[in-house]
Structure formats: structure tokens, C-alpha cells
Design a protein around this motif. Structure first.
Motif, short mmCIF file in Angstrom:
data_model
loop_
_atom_site.label_atom_id
_atom_site.label_comp_id
_atom_site.label_asym_id
_atom_site.label_seq_id
_atom_site.Cartn_x
_atom_site.Cartn_y
_atom_site.Cartn_z
N LYS A 81 0.84 -1.20 0.00
CA LYS A 81 0.00 0.00 0.00
C LYS A 81 0.87 1.24 0.00
O LYS A 81 1.70 1.44 0.88
CB LYS A 81 -0.92 0.02 1.22
N THR B 32 -15.03 12.31 -0.23
CA THR B 32 -13.83 11.68 -0.80
C THR B 32 -12.79 12.74 -1.10
O THR B 32 -13.08 13.76 -1.73
CB THR B 32 -14.18 10.91 -2.08
N SER C 35 -7.70 10.27 -2.15
CA SER C 35 -7.87 8.81 -2.20
C SER C 35 -8.39 8.22 -0.89
O SER C 35 -8.22 7.03 -0.61
CB SER C 35 -6.55 8.12 -2.57
N ASP C 36 -9.05 9.03 -0.08
CA ASP C 36 -9.64 8.57 1.16
C ASP C 36 -11.11 8.97 1.17
O ASP C 36 -11.52 9.92 0.49
CB ASP C 36 -8.93 9.18 2.36
N THR C 37 -11.94 8.26 1.92
CA THR C 37 -13.37 8.56 2.01
C THR C 37 -13.84 8.54 3.46
O THR C 37 -13.56 7.58 4.19
CB THR C 37 -14.20 7.56 1.19
N THR D 254 0.85 5.68 -0.79
CA THR D 254 0.03 6.88 -0.87
C THR D 254 0.92 8.05 -1.28
O THR D 254 2.12 8.07 -0.97
CB THR D 254 -0.66 7.19 0.47
#
Length: 317
Positions: free
Chosen positions: A167, A218, A221-223, A169
Motif C-alpha cells: 500500500k 472523498t 484517495s480517502d473517504t 500513498t
């Protein structure tokens, strides 16, 4: 006759002694001073201090730090630098290497401080942004420099960061500081103070739950998902910018899109977008609320703190 022979013998021995002494001196047995002295230098790396706001935002985090350093060298007459050495350190007191008078040096440094996110590592070997070489190989934090004219830590100015084995970011929730020192001349001084500046911003979301359904917010890339009946969401987080080298400069800013989807009880979805400008060392507060009839205007406020705050009210009809 005997006295004359002794005289000539003594004279001959004396001449031979002088001749031998002269030959030894002329042969260069005396050591000559080196034209290019070498020096072992230690880098003193300073970091912009955290403001009170940033300390509160990262108060629950482990404070481990990593220091990534690239060193470049060139002759004084050369036009461009070449790779010289690189290293990944957990102990800043061990950031030292040998340099040569007659050369100029450039130092590049990235400091990463863990916060809500932590840099992933496996047995003290690290992935992005600490990959090295053309094959982007993992790098051990072994507190030593590797001397190389072909490899270094080529990605430390980029945002891509491994927070897990699989992962990554571009905007990790941690603190990155970046600095560059040009044209260091060891013939003038052996003291190096490399100042780094933080490439960070803050986001503070205050979200009032809707009267029905749920809100999906959102960003980066996060919600965030806030449903009717939930408590008001109120949280602030520190992030690092994607382009770390540019973002460490004064007055840096960049825009991102915030997407809001209101999933109503009858199954319909209303969607909204807002562009938000993020600024270095500024906490941007987004106050999101569903209400009628007309959205209120955007308001910005700043506090007299080392890391300022700006407020955006986003009312949805």
C-alpha cells in the motif's frame, strides 16, 4: 707516504658520504605534502520546529525519524554534479563522510517523522520513498554511507510512500522535511549545517450528519462516511505534500478536489465537488453541513499560530 695515503683515504670517504646524502635527498625520500587533503565531516541537520497545532495533531504518534541523504560531487571547474554517496540513517550523529579538497559538494536530505501513518519496513529495510538505484531496490537503514557514482536515493523528493508492504500513498499522514545545500567547499570550512523545511499541510473536517441517508466525502484517495444519527465528525490530520522538494518552499500551495455524495433515504444520490487550495504549514478547516435553502459563502480565517488555519464553510442544499 703512509700519511699521504691516510689523507687521501679520509678525503675519499668524506666525498662518498656527501654524495650518498645528496642522492638520498634528490631521490625524494622526504615526504611531499598532498595537494588534495581529505576531511571527515559530520552533517548537522536542522529541522523546522513543529507548531503547537502540529504537535496536537500528531500527539498520539510514535516519533521515530528517518534521515535520507544524497551527496553529489564535482570538480570546481566542472559544470554539473555527479552522484557520490547516499545513506539512510536512524541516528543523525552518524551522518558523516569523507570529502576531498578541490571538489564541491551538494547535499540533499529528507527527514520523515512518523505520525498517524508510519513508514513501512521489513527488518529495518525500507521501500518508498527510500528505494535506491535504477532497479528501485529497498534500502537498509544501517547508518552508513554507500559510495556510488551510479546509484542513490532517487525518489526522496517524491510523495509516493509505502505505509504497508502493498500500500502506497502520495499524501501520507506523517511529517516530511526537505533541504538542499549547494556548492559546499571543504577547503573553506568543514562545518555543514543543512537546514530542512517542512512540506506539510493540515486538513480539519467538521461534518454535520445529514437528516437522512449518509454523506460520503472523498479526498486524497480517502473517504469519510457520515450517516444520519451519527455524532458530528470533528478531526484534524497532518499530511505531507506529493512534490516534497517544491512543497518545502515558502508560500507553496496546491489545489485538490473534495467530492461529496449525499445518498438519500429514497435511493437517490446528489453529488457535489469543491476545489480546495492547500497551503504549506496551513490547517484548512472544512465545515460541511446539509441545509437549505442557499449555500453560505466561503469564509477564511487565520489564527496567529506558527501553523495558521483557514476555514471553509460548505453548506449543501
Amino acid at each position: 707516504m703512509k700519511r699521504i695515503s691516510i689523507f687521501f683515504l679520509t678525503l675519499l670517504v668524506g666525498l662518498l658520504f656527501v654524495s650518498c646524502e645528496k642522492d638520498l635527498t634528490d631521490a625524494g625520500d622526504e615526504p611531499k605534502p598532498s595537494k588534495h587533503h581529505k576531511h571527515l565531516i559530520a552533517l548537522q541537520i536542522s529541522e523546522e520546529p513543529l507548531s503547537l497545532s502540529e504537535k496536537r495533531m500528531a500527539k498520539g504518534a510514535k516519533r521515530e525519524k528517518l534521515y535520507a541523504v544524497n551527496v553529489f560531487a564535482k570538480k570546481k571547474s566542472a559544470k554539473s554534479y555527479s552522484k557520490y554517496a547516499y545513506g539512510l540513517f536512524t541516528d543523525p550523529s552518524k551522518i558523516a563522510l569523507e570529502v576531498t579538497e578541490g571538489n564541491l559538494y551538494r547535499f540533499e536530505c529528507l527527514i520523515v517523522t512518523n505520525s498517524e501513518d508510519t513508514i513501512y519496513h521489513d527488518n529495518n529495510t525500507y521501500l518508498a520513498p527510500f528505494l535506491h538505484g535504477s532497479k528501485h531496490s529497498p534500502t537498509p537503514a544501517d547508518n552508513t554511507f554507500k559510495f556510488s557514482t551510479s546509484e542513490n536515493l532517487s525518489d526522496i523528493a517524491l510523495g509516493k510512500t509505502n505505509i504497508a508492504a502493498n500500500k502506497t500513498t502520495l499524501y501520507p499522514r506523517l511529517i516530511k522535511s526537505y533541504g538542499l545545500l549547494e556548492d559546499f567547499d571543504p577547503s573553506i570550512t568543514q562545518a555543514i549545517n543543512l537546514a530542512t523545511r517542512r512540506a506539510v499541510f493540515g486538513l480539519h473536517f467538521i461534518i454535520t450528519p445529514p437528516s437522512e441517508g449518509r454523506l460520503d466525502v472523498t479526498f486524497l484517495s480517502d473517504t469519510l462516511r457520515i450517516a444520519a444519527g451519527n455524532e458530528k465528525y470533528d478531526k484534524q490530520t497532518i499530511y505531507s505534500f506529493n512534490k516534497v522538494d517544491k512543497a518545502s518552499q515558502e508560500s507553496y500551495e496546491g489545489a485538490i478536489k473534495i467530492h461529496l455524495a449525499w445518498h438519500k433515504a429514497d435511493g437517490t444520490v446528489k453529488e457535489y465537488d469543491k476545489s480546495v487550495v492547500l497551503k504549506r504549514k496551513v490547517i484548512t478547516t472544512l465545515n460541511i453541513e446539509i441545509k437549505a435553502p442557499t449555500p453560505s459563502p466561503i469564509s477564511l480565517t487565520e489564527e496567529g499560530d506558527e501553523m495558521t488555519t483557514e476555514r471553509i464553510d460548505w453548506s449543501i442544499e
